[in-house]
Design a protein around this motif. Structure first.
Motif, short mmCIF file in Angstrom:
data_model
loop_
_atom_site.label_atom_id
_atom_site.label_comp_id
_atom_site.label_asym_id
_atom_site.label_seq_id
_atom_site.Cartn_x
_atom_site.Cartn_y
_atom_site.Cartn_z
N TYR A 2 0.83 -1.21 0.00
CA TYR A 2 0.00 0.00 0.00
C TYR A 2 0.86 1.26 0.00
O TYR A 2 0.52 2.26 -0.62
N ASN A 3 1.98 1.20 0.73
CA ASN A 3 2.87 2.38 0.79
C ASN A 3 3.76 2.51 -0.43
O ASN A 3 4.61 3.40 -0.49
N LEU A 4 3.64 1.56 -1.36
CA LEU A 4 4.47 1.52 -2.56
C LEU A 4 5.96 1.39 -2.24
O LEU A 4 6.80 1.90 -2.98
N ASN A 5 6.27 0.73 -1.10
CA ASN A 5 7.67 0.39 -0.84
C ASN A 5 8.09 -0.75 -1.75
O ASN A 5 9.26 -0.93 -2.04
N ILE A 6 7.08 -1.54 -2.13
CA ILE A 6 7.33 -2.58 -3.13
C ILE A 6 6.25 -2.45 -4.20
O ILE A 6 5.15 -1.95 -3.92
N ILE A 7 6.58 -2.85 -5.43
CA ILE A 7 5.58 -2.81 -6.51
C ILE A 7 5.52 -4.19 -7.14
O ILE A 7 6.54 -4.76 -7.53
N GLY A 8 4.31 -4.71 -7.21
CA GLY A 8 4.19 -6.09 -7.65
C GLY A 8 3.35 -6.28 -8.88
O GLY A 8 2.69 -5.37 -9.38
N THR A 9 3.40 -7.52 -9.37
CA THR A 9 2.55 -7.92 -10.50
C THR A 9 2.05 -9.33 -10.25
O THR A 9 2.35 -9.93 -9.20
N TYR A 10 1.28 -9.83 -11.21
CA TYR A 10 0.70 -11.16 -11.10
C TYR A 10 1.21 -11.98 -12.28
O TYR A 10 0.82 -11.71 -13.43
N ALA A 11 2.11 -12.92 -12.01
CA ALA A 11 2.78 -13.64 -13.10
C ALA A 11 2.25 -15.07 -13.19
O ALA A 11 2.66 -15.95 -12.42
N GLN A 12 1.36 -15.26 -14.12
CA GLN A 12 0.74 -16.58 -14.28
C GLN A 12 1.03 -17.15 -15.67
O GLN A 12 1.63 -18.20 -15.82
N THR A 13 0.60 -16.39 -16.71
CA THR A 13 0.71 -16.89 -18.09
C THR A 13 2.16 -17.15 -18.47
O THR A 13 3.06 -16.40 -18.07
N GLU A 14 2.36 -18.21 -19.27
CA GLU A 14 3.71 -18.53 -19.76
C GLU A 14 3.71 -18.49 -21.28
O GLU A 14 2.65 -18.47 -21.92
N LEU A 15 4.92 -18.52 -21.84
CA LEU A 15 5.06 -18.51 -23.29
C LEU A 15 4.25 -19.65 -23.91
O LEU A 15 3.58 -19.49 -24.93
N GLY A 16 4.25 -20.79 -23.27
CA GLY A 16 3.57 -21.97 -23.83
C GLY A 16 2.13 -22.15 -23.40
O GLY A 16 1.36 -22.86 -24.05
N HIS A 17 1.72 -21.55 -22.28
CA HIS A 17 0.36 -21.76 -21.78
C HIS A 17 -0.21 -20.53 -21.10
O HIS A 17 0.43 -19.97 -20.21
N GLY A 18 -1.44 -20.18 -21.53
CA GLY A 18 -2.15 -19.11 -20.83
C GLY A 18 -3.47 -19.63 -20.32
O GLY A 18 -3.79 -19.53 -19.14
N THR A 19 -4.21 -20.29 -21.22
CA THR A 19 -5.53 -20.81 -20.87
C THR A 19 -5.44 -21.99 -19.91
O THR A 19 -6.05 -22.00 -18.84
N PHE A 20 -4.65 -22.98 -20.33
CA PHE A 20 -4.66 -24.27 -19.64
C PHE A 20 -3.73 -24.21 -18.43
O PHE A 20 -2.54 -24.49 -18.52
N LEU A 21 -4.32 -23.82 -17.32
CA LEU A 21 -3.50 -23.56 -16.13
C LEU A 21 -2.84 -24.82 -15.59
O LEU A 21 -1.73 -24.77 -15.06
N ARG A 22 -3.53 -25.95 -15.79
CA ARG A 22 -2.92 -27.19 -15.30
C ARG A 22 -1.66 -27.52 -16.09
O ARG A 22 -0.84 -28.30 -15.66
N GLY A 23 -1.49 -26.87 -17.26
CA GLY A 23 -0.31 -27.13 -18.10
C GLY A 23 0.86 -26.19 -17.83
O GLY A 23 1.89 -26.29 -18.50
N LEU A 24 0.71 -25.27 -16.88
CA LEU A 24 1.83 -24.35 -16.58
C LEU A 24 3.05 -25.18 -16.17
O LEU A 24 2.92 -26.21 -15.50
N GLU A 25 4.24 -24.67 -16.55
CA GLU A 25 5.44 -25.48 -16.34
C GLU A 25 6.34 -24.99 -15.19
O GLU A 25 7.21 -25.73 -14.74
N THR A 26 6.20 -23.72 -14.79
CA THR A 26 7.08 -23.21 -13.74
C THR A 26 6.95 -24.11 -12.50
O THR A 26 5.83 -24.41 -12.07
N LYS A 27 8.11 -24.51 -11.96
CA LYS A 27 8.09 -25.46 -10.84
C LYS A 27 8.52 -24.79 -9.54
O LYS A 27 9.47 -24.01 -9.55
N ALA A 28 7.86 -25.13 -8.46
CA ALA A 28 8.31 -24.71 -7.13
C ALA A 28 8.43 -25.98 -6.30
O ALA A 28 7.42 -26.56 -5.89
N THR A 29 9.66 -26.43 -6.10
CA THR A 29 9.87 -27.72 -5.42
C THR A 29 10.31 -27.45 -3.97
O THR A 29 11.27 -26.72 -3.73
N TYR A 30 9.60 -28.07 -3.03
CA TYR A 30 9.91 -27.83 -1.62
C TYR A 30 11.12 -28.65 -1.19
O TYR A 30 11.21 -29.85 -1.45
N ASP A 31 12.05 -27.95 -0.50
CA ASP A 31 13.24 -28.61 0.04
C ASP A 31 13.11 -28.57 1.57
O ASP A 31 13.34 -27.53 2.20
#
Ligand SMILES: CCCCC/C=C\C/C=C\C/C=C\C/C=C\C/C=C/C(=O)SCCNC(=O)CCNC(=O)[C@H](O)C(C)(C)COP(=O)(O)OP(=O)(O)OC[C@H]1O[C@@H](n2cnc3c(N)ncnc32)[C@H](O)[C@@H]1OP(=O)(O)O
Ligand code: FAD
Length: 659
Positions: free
Chosen positions: A139-168
């Motif tokens: 709110y104070n604009l100390n940080i500025i963000g966006t919403y990064a979902q769509t990929e080069l290969g997939h926008g519609t088919f969300l189950r097909g997104l490829e970006t991985k977040a693997t828990y260690d």
């Protein structure tokens, strides 16, 4: 001595003897008298700031200079926010959308996504602790963000997104990776150059299992230097049809580690040992999109209002051809053909706004009950937000283009503002769920409701079908029933097609694909019914003076008949419409065009859109069209010298070459 204000004589005449109080319509659209006052104060506050004015039209700047200039103004606007005469939320809404904001940030606000998606994602997906950590900074604009979902290969088919977040579990971190080129995030607004944080949607892997896409808070750039952090590959995707200063970007991850606490855990969690805790509904992580679909309906409607205002005023100033032999050239608005182009979109602006208001109310009600853990309203909210976003954006884009065409050659000028308005509205067909895909989501809900005899309020008519005589009644209430019959009929045709495909031996998904044309038609009929019903019911339920009610009722009737005439086949097929009914509706339609025509300028005046917001020499209040077009041409860099240097370099040698 007071300076005389010029007003084009034709517009002056149009404005004489207005039978209704324009201010009452303005208040109705704003949601009350106080809201109108607040909006006007805010507009004066923002638009009187000289530093927010453009030195040269944006068209003449380079891609990079356009971005820099819009960012300069956007930051200045944020500084002004603190002293705004309206509340912060109201100011932000005005500045992010197609109204006041577009008067300053013509090519798109580089920090729009921060308010439109990043903050809503944090609020909708973050726990109380996570909100406490990041919301204030956001709110104070100390940080500025966006919403990064769509990929080069997939926008519609969300189950097909490829970006991985693997828990260690050893380091209690997630490791973010883009395993291929197509896994790069591609399209997020503000990502290219502006944002230093993002809510990133990625496939969550824990204990060797993929749990589907989840939102992660990720820092992209150093808070001091703005340099991308190690492992972050970020940039801008280049020029587009419109919205060119939204700096849509790309983003790749090369083993970027983030703490476990940066998974936004309001709906689902990963515990320290890596145990995954499921959400109550797997689609809750899609909530940010639902919010934007709801606000997009309002936004495209404001854009349509701008286009209609420009085209209507211009059409009353413009005189062309001969109506009666030997007479003075008429205002082009006096051609019935021109009225047929402009009065349906004029009426549509009211229908869309009233429907969007209903959707906004449903959004708030559903959200409140979801906060209490009650998910009952979610399917209806999803169905209706998809339906209305798809209908309003596609209809508005077509109407804006019609408005442009109605202005002849001058409508093709950049300075007419039609290219920008169109660029914004047509983008809404694609973003936040491509419309075809959304229609199919709506169809899925309709088919399910009809078959299972269970569904939310917006689809109740598919369960409790009206009994009684199937005569055609052409009162507004009777017409709503016709739309209802069409919606039910087209859903039944789509179901019959699905069953037919199954009988042919198609598997369910193939049966679905081979029924898509019918399914989409059914979904569109449902969306139209919602708009028509909202328009008719809202006028019935509102406290309006008789003259305002009279003009709005005429617009309502015109609009609901227009759509029938436009898709009469569906009404013949499903609503028992006969040739005589259609002819009767046709003559009613042309009578309404003639009845509304004299008030067209007064109606668009009541939208109360300041010249700066319209941004077009064709649509200014004073109607001084030709002088303003000339003034715009004078700004062209090509007109700064009589002979351009390229003449000596290229043209002169050619002229002298005796080819
Ligand atoms: C201060 C405040 C701000 C004010 C703002 C003012 C003005 C702003 C106005 C304009 C904005 C300006 C600038 C912004 C510009 C651009 C921003 C753009 C952003 C983006 O585009 S973000 C990316 C958006 N991406 C999408 O929308 C992707 C589309 N795809 C999908 O949504 C889904 O994948 C899908 C197509 C719906 C299907 O999903 P899938 O997982 O395959 O599910 P299905 O198997 O098909 O269905 C399963 C089941 O789930 C239900 N479902 C699906 N989605 C939802 C949902 N969202 N909510 C609830 N339920 C959902 C579906 O109905 C099925 O249900 P069943 O019961 O039938 O099983
Ligand atoms: C101006 C703009 C701003 C954007 N901002 C953002 C942002 O801030 N953040 C973000 O994450 N994304 C953003 N996007 C991306 C946007 O959400 C996607 O482009 C959109 O969801 C469509 O996905 P796609 O591009 O993959 O199209 P595709 O899905 O590849 O569509 C291509 C064609 O295939 C058809 N199709 C696809 N699936 C089906 C199906 N199941 N059945 C039938 N037909 C189908 C579509 O109808 C379309 O005709 C933005 C896009 C634009 C244009």
């Amino acid at each position: 001595m007071t300076k005389e204000i010029y007003e084009n004589p034709d517009l002056k005449k149009e404005r004489q003897n207005c039978p209704f109080n324009k201010e009452e319509i303005t208040n109705f659209l704003d949601g009350g008298k106080e809201k109108t006052t607040e909006r006007r104060q805010l507009e004066t506050y923002i638009l009187s700031d000289e530093q927010l004015k453009d030195a040269v039209p944006m068209e003449y700047l380079s891609h990079a200079d356009k971005y820099a200039e819009e960012l300069r103004k956007s930051c200045l606007l944020m500084h002004k926010l603190a002293d705004s005469p309206a509340g912060q939320v109201q100011t932000l809404r005005a500045l992010m959308g197609a109204g006041l904001g577009s008067a300053i940030l013509k090519e798109g606000n580089p920090i729009a996504l921060h308010y439109v998606m990043f903050i809503p994602a944090l609020m909708g997906q973050g726990t109380v602790e996570q909100q406490a950590k990041w919301l204030e900074k956001a709110y104070n604009l100390n940080i500025i963000g966006t919403y990064a979902q769509t990929e080069l290969g997939h926008g519609t088919f969300l189950r097909g997104l490829e970006t991985k977040a693997t828990y260690d579990p050893v380091t209690k971190e997630f490791v973010l990776e883009s395993p291929s080129l197509t896994a790069y995030k591609w399209w997020p607004g503000s990502l290219g150059k502006t944002a230093n944080y993002a809510v990133v949607m990625a496939q969550l892997y824990t204990k060797g299992k993929c749990e589907g896409i989840h939102p992660f808070m990720v820092q992209l750039r150093d808070e001091e230097t703005h340099e991308p952090l190690p492992g972050i590959l970020v940039g801008e995707i280049g020029p587009k049809l419109g919205m060119n200063t939204n700096d849509n970007g790309y983003l790749g991850f090369d083993k970027v580690r983030i703490p476990r606490e940066q998974l936004l855990m309001k709906h689902s969690q990963v515990l320290e040992d890596g145990t995954y805790v499921k959400p109550t509904n797997s689609k809750l992580s899609y909530g940010t999109m639902v919010f934007v679909r709801v606000v997009v309906c309002q936004d495209v409607t404001v854009n349509l209002r701008k286009a209609v205002t420009i085209a209507t005023r211009y059409s009353c100033v413009r005189r062309q051809s001969e109506l009666k032999p030997g007479d003075r050239e008429p205002q082009v608005m006096d051609y019935q053909a021109q009225q047929h182009k402009l009065l349906p979109p004029l009426a549509a602006t009211f229908g869309f706004q009233l429907a969007a208001d209903h959707l906004w109310n449903l959004y708030n009600t559903a959200n409140n009950s979801m906060e209490q853990g009650d998910m009952e309203l979610l399917p209806d909210l999803h169905g209706l937000s998809c339906a209305l976003k798809a209908l309003c954006s596609s209809e508005a884009a077509n109407f804006v283009e019609t408005c442009r065409q109605s202005c002849g050659g001058h409508g093709y000028m950049s300075c007419s503002n039609f290219p920008r308005i169109y660029g914004q509205v047509t983008a809404a067909i694609t973003y936040e769920g491509e419309n075809t895909v959304l229609w199919l989501q709506v169809a899925r809900y309709l088919v399910k409701t009809r078959k299972e005899k269970s569904g939310g309020l917006s689809v109740k008519y598919l369960i409790d079908e009206e009994k009684g005589p199937r005569t055609v009644d052409t009162t507004p209430e009777g017409i709503v029933k016709l739309y209802r019959r069409v919606a039910v009929g087209l859903v039944d045709i789509a179901i019959a097609e699905l069953e037919n495909n199954s009988r042919k031996g198609y598997a369910p998904h193939d049966a679905w694909n081979h029924a898509a044309v019918h399914l989409i038609k059914a979904a569109q009929a449902h969306a139209r019914l919602f708009v028509v019903e909202s328009f008719v019911d809202s006028l019935k339920g509102s406290r309006l003076s008789a003259p305002v009610r009279a003009i709005l009722s005429q617009l309502c009737e015109l609009f609901i008949i227009y759509w029938i005439l436009d898709r009469s086949g569906d009404f013949f097929l499903c609503a028992n419409l006969k040739k005589e009914d259609l002819l009767q509706l046709n003559s009613k339609y042309v009578q309404l065009l003639a009845a509304i025509r004299p008030q067209a300028v007064n109606i668009v005046d009541s939208f109360d859109l300041r010249d700066e917001i319209l941004g077009s020499p064709l649509g200014c209040w004073d109607g001084n069209v030709y002088q303003r077009l000339f003034d715009e041409a004078a700004k062209s860099p090509l007109n700064q010298k009589n002979v351009h240097e390229s003449f000596h370099k290229y043209l002169k040698p050619l002229l002298k070459s005796n080819l």
